[in-house]
Enzyme design. Sequence first.
Site, PDB file in Angstrom:
ATOM      1  N   SER A   8     -21.456 -85.617  -1.295  1.00 27.95           N
ATOM      2  CA  SER A   8     -21.952 -85.774   0.223  1.00 27.95           C
ATOM      3  C   SER A   8     -20.568 -85.189   1.053  1.00 27.95           C
ATOM      4  CB  SER A   8     -22.389 -87.093   0.485  1.00 27.95           C
ATOM      5  OG  SER A   8     -22.596 -87.321   2.045  1.00 27.95           O
ATOM      6  N   HIS A  31     -24.457 -82.052  -0.646  1.00 29.00           N
ATOM      7  CA  HIS A  31     -25.420 -82.857   0.078  1.00 29.00           C
ATOM      8  C   HIS A  31     -25.104 -82.992   1.681  1.00 29.00           C
ATOM      9  CE1 HIS A  31     -28.383 -85.948   0.454  1.00 29.00           C
ATOM     10  NE2 HIS A  31     -27.555 -86.793   1.202  1.00 29.00           N
ATOM     11  N   ASP A  33     -25.387 -84.523   5.128  1.00 26.89           N
ATOM     12  CA  ASP A  33     -26.091 -85.432   6.137  1.00 26.89           C
ATOM     13  C   ASP A  33     -26.204 -84.920   7.480  1.00 26.89           C
ATOM     14  OD1 ASP A  33     -26.837 -87.680   4.323  1.00 26.89           O
ATOM     15  OD2 ASP A  33     -24.591 -87.988   3.927  1.00 26.89           O
ATOM     16  N   MET A  35     -27.433 -86.250  11.046  1.00 24.03           N
ATOM     17  CA  MET A  35     -27.690 -87.495  11.969  1.00 24.03           C
ATOM     18  C   MET A  35     -27.670 -87.284  13.404  1.00 24.03           C
ATOM     19  SD  MET A  35     -25.478 -90.351   9.915  1.00 24.03           S
ATOM     20  CE  MET A  35     -24.793 -90.146   8.166  1.00 24.03           C
ATOM     21  N   HIS A  64     -30.077 -83.761   4.170  1.00 23.42           N
ATOM     22  CA  HIS A  64     -30.588 -84.860   4.444  1.00 23.42           C
ATOM     23  C   HIS A  64     -30.939 -85.258   5.989  1.00 23.42           C
ATOM     24  CE1 HIS A  64     -30.743 -89.532   3.631  1.00 23.42           C
ATOM     25  NE2 HIS A  64     -31.605 -89.099   4.216  1.00 23.42           N
ATOM     26  N   MET A  66     -31.624 -87.174   8.912  1.00 21.87           N
ATOM     27  CA  MET A  66     -31.876 -88.614   9.331  1.00 21.87           C
ATOM     28  C   MET A  66     -31.902 -88.541  10.726  1.00 21.87           C
ATOM     29  SD  MET A  66     -28.943 -90.564   6.831  1.00 21.87           S
ATOM     30  CE  MET A  66     -28.046 -89.373   6.408  1.00 21.87           C
ATOM     31  N   MET A 135     -33.083 -94.690  -0.584  1.00 22.30           N
ATOM     32  CA  MET A 135     -31.905 -94.853  -0.046  1.00 22.30           C
ATOM     33  C   MET A 135     -31.339 -96.383  -0.717  1.00 22.30           C
ATOM     34  SD  MET A 135     -30.751 -92.595   2.031  1.00 22.30           S
ATOM     35  CE  MET A 135     -29.500 -93.432   2.696  1.00 22.30           C
ATOM     36  N   ASP A 173     -29.045 -92.487  -2.954  1.00 19.88           N
ATOM     37  CA  ASP A 173     -27.910 -92.147  -1.974  1.00 19.88           C
ATOM     38  C   ASP A 173     -27.483 -93.289  -1.270  1.00 19.88           C
ATOM     39  OD1 ASP A 173     -26.398 -91.002  -0.250  1.00 19.88           O
ATOM     40  OD2 ASP A 173     -27.932 -89.872   1.217  1.00 19.88           O
TER      41      ASP A 173
END
Length: 232
Positions: A8, A31, A33, A35, A64, A66, A135, A173
């Site tokens: 990540s 990965h 993230d 957000m 990913h 979010m 998650m 994750d």
Amino acid sequence: MALQINPSILSADFSRLADEAKAVEGADWLHVDVMDNHFVPNLTLGVPVVESLGRATETPLDCHLMIEDPDRWAPQYIEAGAGSVTFHVEAAAAPVRLAREIRAKGARASMALKPATPIEPYEDLLPELDMLLVMTVEPGFGGQAFLDIMLPKIRRTRQLIEKHGLELWLQVDGGVSADTIERCAEAGADVFVAGSAVYGAEDPAKAVRELRRLAEKATGAPGTSDQTATGR
């Protein structure tokens, strides 16, 4: 069951993202993230950074999301170079339509579940997906402790995948490390996101290899360092 390790980038040094991406090029995916400080209480990188990362590494990008309104934003991450896009079912207005759109645009479609979201109501959606993310921490921040109470949920998800005979990857994750990856693998996960366990190590590439070894040890399954991002 093919095993994959996805470092990540959230735990990397953001001032050196290109170098940090290259440091884990033995991994299966990188990965990313995303957000928005609305769906989760944190703000990270967006489409322009994903596009830059895609130019900086040969490792395929696993984004990913979010974020609120993934139905609107997911296609832009595919255009930016993501090979896999994960949306949260809690945020998606039309998850089946979104999964189909992601696939139609050439990426792998993945759906994520927060810790308190059960898998059972979404059993009928599984054939629409290429990956399901369970998650193992509350989404929003890196470095959290692994939630052992998620292990039964991972097992139930694996059972549903096998019940329908699907070639569906099961990703975990949150808090994945040398201390927890074997339990995740034994429960049925085959794709492992690791942040601080990789980027907090002196040698990130070596950390990736060690995590892969531990997962293989737990299941007797081979890794997939030569598996490509585009295969379904």
